[in-house]
Design a protein around this motif. Structure first.
Motif, PDB file in Angstrom:
ATOM      1  N   PRO A  84      -3.563  -2.407  -4.227  1.00 48.52           N
ATOM      2  CA  PRO A  84      -2.796  -1.986  -5.410  1.00 48.52           C
ATOM      3  C   PRO A  84      -1.752  -3.031  -5.769  1.00 48.52           C
ATOM      4  O   PRO A  84      -1.171  -3.676  -4.900  1.00 48.52           O
ATOM      5  CB  PRO A  84      -2.146  -0.670  -4.959  1.00 48.52           C
ATOM      6  CG  PRO A  84      -2.123  -0.752  -3.470  1.00 48.52           C
ATOM      7  CD  PRO A  84      -3.321  -1.549  -3.072  1.00 48.52           C
ATOM      8  N   THR A  85      -1.558  -3.202  -7.040  1.00 46.01           N
ATOM      9  CA  THR A  85      -0.572  -4.173  -7.513  1.00 46.01           C
ATOM     10  C   THR A  85       0.663  -3.466  -8.037  1.00 46.01           C
ATOM     11  O   THR A  85       0.655  -2.264  -8.290  1.00 46.01           O
ATOM     12  CB  THR A  85      -1.186  -5.031  -8.626  1.00 46.01           C
ATOM     13  OG1 THR A  85      -1.616  -4.169  -9.689  1.00 46.01           O
ATOM     14  CG2 THR A  85      -2.367  -5.837  -8.095  1.00 46.01           C
ATOM     15  N   GLU A  86       1.714  -4.233  -8.178  1.00 43.50           N
ATOM     16  CA  GLU A  86       2.972  -3.748  -8.777  1.00 43.50           C
ATOM     17  C   GLU A  86       3.528  -2.545  -8.039  1.00 43.50           C
ATOM     18  O   GLU A  86       4.054  -1.612  -8.656  1.00 43.50           O
ATOM     19  CB  GLU A  86       2.758  -3.410 -10.253  1.00 43.50           C
ATOM     20  CG  GLU A  86       2.276  -4.602 -11.080  1.00 43.50           C
ATOM     21  CD  GLU A  86       2.025  -4.230 -12.526  1.00 43.50           C
ATOM     22  OE1 GLU A  86       1.987  -3.018 -12.820  1.00 43.50           O
ATOM     23  OE2 GLU A  86       1.856  -5.131 -13.343  1.00 43.50           O
ATOM     24  N   LEU A  87       3.425  -2.564  -6.707  1.00 40.49           N
ATOM     25  CA  LEU A  87       4.027  -1.468  -5.940  1.00 40.49           C
ATOM     26  C   LEU A  87       5.535  -1.427  -6.124  1.00 40.49           C
ATOM     27  O   LEU A  87       6.149  -0.351  -6.082  1.00 40.49           O
ATOM     28  CB  LEU A  87       3.702  -1.638  -4.448  1.00 40.49           C
ATOM     29  CG  LEU A  87       2.368  -1.086  -3.954  1.00 40.49           C
ATOM     30  CD1 LEU A  87       2.214  -1.348  -2.469  1.00 40.49           C
ATOM     31  CD2 LEU A  87       2.244   0.400  -4.239  1.00 40.49           C
ATOM     32  N   ALA A  88       6.138  -2.597  -6.318  1.00 49.74           N
ATOM     33  CA  ALA A  88       7.599  -2.640  -6.454  1.00 49.74           C
ATOM     34  C   ALA A  88       8.082  -1.872  -7.673  1.00 49.74           C
ATOM     35  O   ALA A  88       9.236  -1.426  -7.712  1.00 49.74           O
ATOM     36  CB  ALA A  88       8.057  -4.097  -6.536  1.00 49.74           C
ATOM     37  N   GLU A  89       7.214  -1.707  -8.666  1.00 46.23           N
ATOM     38  CA  GLU A  89       7.620  -1.010  -9.879  1.00 46.23           C
ATOM     39  C   GLU A  89       7.435   0.501  -9.774  1.00 46.23           C
ATOM     40  O   GLU A  89       7.810   1.226 -10.694  1.00 46.23           O
ATOM     41  CB  GLU A  89       6.810  -1.547 -11.071  1.00 46.23           C
ATOM     42  CG  GLU A  89       7.031  -3.042 -11.320  1.00 46.23           C
ATOM     43  CD  GLU A  89       6.188  -3.552 -12.469  1.00 46.23           C
ATOM     44  OE1 GLU A  89       5.498  -2.712 -13.108  1.00 46.23           O
ATOM     45  OE2 GLU A  89       6.209  -4.762 -12.728  1.00 46.23           O
ATOM     46  N   ARG A  90       6.877   0.963  -8.689  1.00 48.44           N
ATOM     47  CA  ARG A  90       6.648   2.398  -8.514  1.00 48.44           C
ATOM     48  C   ARG A  90       7.855   3.056  -7.868  1.00 48.44           C
ATOM     49  O   ARG A  90       8.698   2.394  -7.253  1.00 48.44           O
ATOM     50  CB  ARG A  90       5.397   2.660  -7.662  1.00 48.44           C
ATOM     51  CG  ARG A  90       4.107   2.103  -8.251  1.00 48.44           C
ATOM     52  CD  ARG A  90       2.971   2.275  -7.276  1.00 48.44           C
ATOM     53  NE  ARG A  90       1.730   1.705  -7.758  1.00 48.44           N
ATOM     54  CZ  ARG A  90       0.715   2.416  -8.242  1.00 48.44           C
ATOM     55  NH1 ARG A  90       0.810   3.738  -8.311  1.00 48.44           N
ATOM     56  NH2 ARG A  90      -0.379   1.814  -8.655  1.00 48.44           N
ATOM     57  N   ASP A  96       4.912   5.815  -1.344  1.00 48.89           N
ATOM     58  CA  ASP A  96       4.510   6.537  -0.130  1.00 48.89           C
ATOM     59  C   ASP A  96       3.114   7.122  -0.277  1.00 48.89           C
ATOM     60  O   ASP A  96       2.302   7.069   0.657  1.00 48.89           O
ATOM     61  CB  ASP A  96       5.509   7.656   0.183  1.00 48.89           C
ATOM     62  CG  ASP A  96       6.837   7.120   0.690  1.00 48.89           C
ATOM     63  OD1 ASP A  96       6.878   5.936   1.087  1.00 48.89           O
ATOM     64  OD2 ASP A  96       7.822   7.876   0.682  1.00 48.89           O
ATOM     65  N   GLU A  97       2.830   7.679  -1.446  1.00 49.56           N
ATOM     66  CA  GLU A  97       1.510   8.277  -1.667  1.00 49.56           C
ATOM     67  C   GLU A  97       0.417   7.214  -1.640  1.00 49.56           C
ATOM     68  O   GLU A  97      -0.666   7.425  -1.082  1.00 49.56           O
ATOM     69  CB  GLU A  97       1.499   9.020  -3.004  1.00 49.56           C
ATOM     70  CG  GLU A  97       2.341  10.299  -2.991  1.00 49.56           C
ATOM     71  CD  GLU A  97       2.384  10.970  -4.352  1.00 49.56           C
ATOM     72  OE1 GLU A  97       1.898  10.352  -5.337  1.00 49.56           O
ATOM     73  OE2 GLU A  97       2.905  12.097  -4.441  1.00 49.56           O
ATOM     74  N   LEU A 102      -4.015   4.538   1.310  1.00 50.00           N
ATOM     75  CA  LEU A 102      -4.619   3.336   1.887  1.00 50.00           C
ATOM     76  C   LEU A 102      -4.848   3.493   3.385  1.00 50.00           C
ATOM     77  O   LEU A 102      -5.879   3.069   3.912  1.00 50.00           O
ATOM     78  CB  LEU A 102      -3.718   2.127   1.618  1.00 50.00           C
ATOM     79  CG  LEU A 102      -3.626   1.651   0.167  1.00 50.00           C
ATOM     80  CD1 LEU A 102      -2.607   0.536   0.054  1.00 50.00           C
ATOM     81  CD2 LEU A 102      -4.987   1.188  -0.330  1.00 50.00           C
ATOM     82  N   LYS A 103      -3.873   4.106   4.053  1.00 45.67           N
ATOM     83  CA  LYS A 103      -4.023   4.324   5.493  1.00 45.67           C
ATOM     84  C   LYS A 103      -5.201   5.242   5.782  1.00 45.67           C
ATOM     85  O   LYS A 103      -5.981   5.002   6.718  1.00 45.67           O
ATOM     86  CB  LYS A 103      -2.729   4.908   6.058  1.00 45.67           C
ATOM     87  CG  LYS A 103      -2.735   5.087   7.566  1.00 45.67           C
ATOM     88  CD  LYS A 103      -1.403   5.601   8.055  1.00 45.67           C
ATOM     89  CE  LYS A 103      -1.407   5.778   9.580  1.00 45.67           C
ATOM     90  NZ  LYS A 103      -0.106   6.283  10.086  1.00 45.67           N
ATOM     91  N   ALA A 104      -5.332   6.310   4.994  1.00 45.13           N
ATOM     92  CA  ALA A 104      -6.454   7.241   5.192  1.00 45.13           C
ATOM     93  C   ALA A 104      -7.787   6.542   4.917  1.00 45.13           C
ATOM     94  O   ALA A 104      -8.778   6.757   5.633  1.00 45.13           O
ATOM     95  CB  ALA A 104      -6.286   8.452   4.280  1.00 45.13           C
ATOM     96  N   GLN A 105      -7.825   5.679   3.887  1.00 46.65           N
ATOM     97  CA  GLN A 105      -9.059   4.944   3.584  1.00 46.65           C
ATOM     98  C   GLN A 105      -9.427   4.004   4.723  1.00 46.65           C
ATOM     99  O   GLN A 105     -10.604   3.896   5.100  1.00 46.65           O
ATOM    100  CB  GLN A 105      -8.883   4.154   2.286  1.00 46.65           C
ATOM    101  CG  GLN A 105      -8.841   5.007   1.029  1.00 46.65           C
ATOM    102  CD  GLN A 105      -8.515   4.188  -0.207  1.00 46.65           C
ATOM    103  OE1 GLN A 105      -8.169   3.002  -0.125  1.00 46.65           O
ATOM    104  NE2 GLN A 105      -8.621   4.818  -1.370  1.00 46.65           N
TER     105      GLN A 105
END
Length: 448
Positions: A84-90, A96-97, A102-105
């Motif tokens: 995923p990109t642009e996590l900093a903007e979330r 966290d979601e 990603l961890k579950a995948q």
């Protein structure tokens, strides 16, 4: 030798062109004997579809997947996923979601890798050593099987030592990297004790590298690094390093901070220290003199844990310390004055006077009051007068004197209706802790 393709292979290719490679088409090709086509389609499966192939193959063909097809399925499963990109903007919650997803995948992917690897242990060593996906294979093998052969453990060493992802260099050593390598290697060695035999030299060097890069069992201005000491004890048999760690472990743990009650994830330093000491004791190379020297600083629970790993001399020292703690506990226990039993009172000229003297303890600490009240209620020499001095709660709840209590209530209430009404109300209420039985009876005569 490549198989010849019948005319209806074109139908399979058309289906693949229309819908993409699918588990059912892979198995269909194999059922027709078209293994080359099955391998090609297996490699083009979407990662999420790979897990459907093994059960479908077994159900329809009743046989194991050939190794070459299995390897193509592994290739399909290892296709890099888009990050995923642009996590900093979330927002924090959105990040966290995403991270949880990603961890579950990744965990699902590891499980599918293990499903492919489990039936073919003869491939493990080669895949962990030389394959394109060696890093992922090693990670799965170190996590899933309960036991691994020594050759597989040796092939997995780059993951244990973090050599497959090290960032530092001998010219620019990283203190953080040294600590992390020691932590990761110790975690694997605890899960896989055979590593301490198969890779003793490698594990010892990891501990030495951490020390050379600046790790110390007692960082400056801080208490001992308890988790680091425990990791060191798992990895090395160097008596010099272990001796230094044991000396540092003799320092008591700091008291728990009041803030810890609000943050349950804060490590319990006392438990960390206990784990570190036990890890040192479990390592036969730890000098026993240093271990014996820190025993007087340990609590009972830790001493008993150390005892499980102690040789004869250290075990004897542990028992000496346990006896000392027991004696200290006994010495600090309050001593209560017990009411003499009826056999002892029978030899006294005035048993009632002896019991009357003990009623002064009914004004002592709560535990002493309980001891005295129990003794007076149990004695056959206790008179109604003495019974009235005992807390009402204890008297009314003592079944052994039910008849005597009933007679005293009848004597007080007589034929007075208002007193019996007062008794009915008092019987429903719990008397105050300080109220004597005499005072409880007196309230029946004065209902107001």
């Amino acid at each position: 030798m490549l198989e010849r393709w019948p005319a209806d292979v074109g139908l399979v290719e058309a289906a693949e062109a229309a819908h993409g490679a699918a588990p059912s088409l892979v198995v269909y090709c194999a059922a027709q004997g078209w293994l080359v086509q099955a391998r090609e389609m297996a490699a083009r499966l979407r990662p999420d579809d790979v897990g459907s192939v093994p059960p479908l193959w077994e159900r329809q063909l009743g046989a194991m997947i050939p190794d070459d097809v299995r390897l193509r399925l592994l290739d399909a499963l290892m296709v890099p996923r888009e990050r995923p990109t642009e996590l900093a903007e979330r927002t924090d919650r959105e990040r966290d979601e995403v991270l949880k997803r990603l961890k579950a995948q990744e965990q699902r992917r590891k499980h599918m890798i293990w499903d492919l690897l489990e039936p073919v242990p003869h491939l493990w060593t080669g895949l962990a050593q030389d394959s394109e996906h060696a890093k992922s294979v090693r990670s799965v093998l170190l996590e899933y099987p309960e036991e691994l052969p020594d050759d597989v453990l040796a092939a997995c060493l780059p993951t244990v030592t973090m050599d497959d992802r090290r960032t530092g260099s001998k010219e620019t050593p990283s203190r953080l990297e040294g600590d992390l390598r020691m932590f990761i290697a110790a975690r694997h060695a605890r899960r896989r004790p055979r590593l301490r035999v198969v890779a003793a030299d490698v594990l010892r060097q990891i501990a030495q590298d951490a020390v050379d890069d600046g790790w110390t069992p007692r960082p400056r201005h801080l208490g001992p690094d308890w988790s680091g000491i425990a990791d060191l004890a798992v990895l090395t048999d160097d008596p010099v390093l272990l001796s230094e760690a044991a000396v540092a472990a003799a320092e008591p743990a700091r008291p728990a901070s009041p803030i810890a009650r609000y943050y349950p994830d804060i490590p319990d330093e006392a438990l960390q220290r206990s784990n570190a000491v036990v890890a040192l004791a479990a390592n036969p190379a730890t000098p026993r003199a240093e271990l014996a020297a820190l025993l007087p600083t340990l609590d009972e629970q830790t001493l008993r844990r150390v005892l499980e790993h102690a040789d004869e001399d250290l075990a004897q020292s542990c028992r000496v310390q346990l006896d000392r703690l027991h004696q200290e506990a006994v010495a600090h226990q309050p001593r209560y004055v017990a009411v003499p039993g009826d056999d002892e009172l029978a030899d006294n000229a005035d048993p009632v006077a002896v019991l009357r003297d003990h009623t002064r303890y009914l004004r002592g600490p709560a535990a002493q009051r309980d001891v005295t009240a129990e003794g007076l209620l149990r004695s056959h020499y206790t008179t109604p007068e003495l019974l009235g001095l005992i807390p009402a709660r204890r008297v009314l709840g003592y079944a052994g004197r039910a008849e005597q209590i009933a007679e005293m209530i009848i004597e007080v209430c007589g034929d007075q209706l208002d007193r019996w009404e007062a008794f009915a109300a008092a019987a429903q209420a719990k008397p105050p802790a300080s109220m004597t039985f005499k005072a409880w009876l007196a309230q029946l005569t004065d209902p107001s």
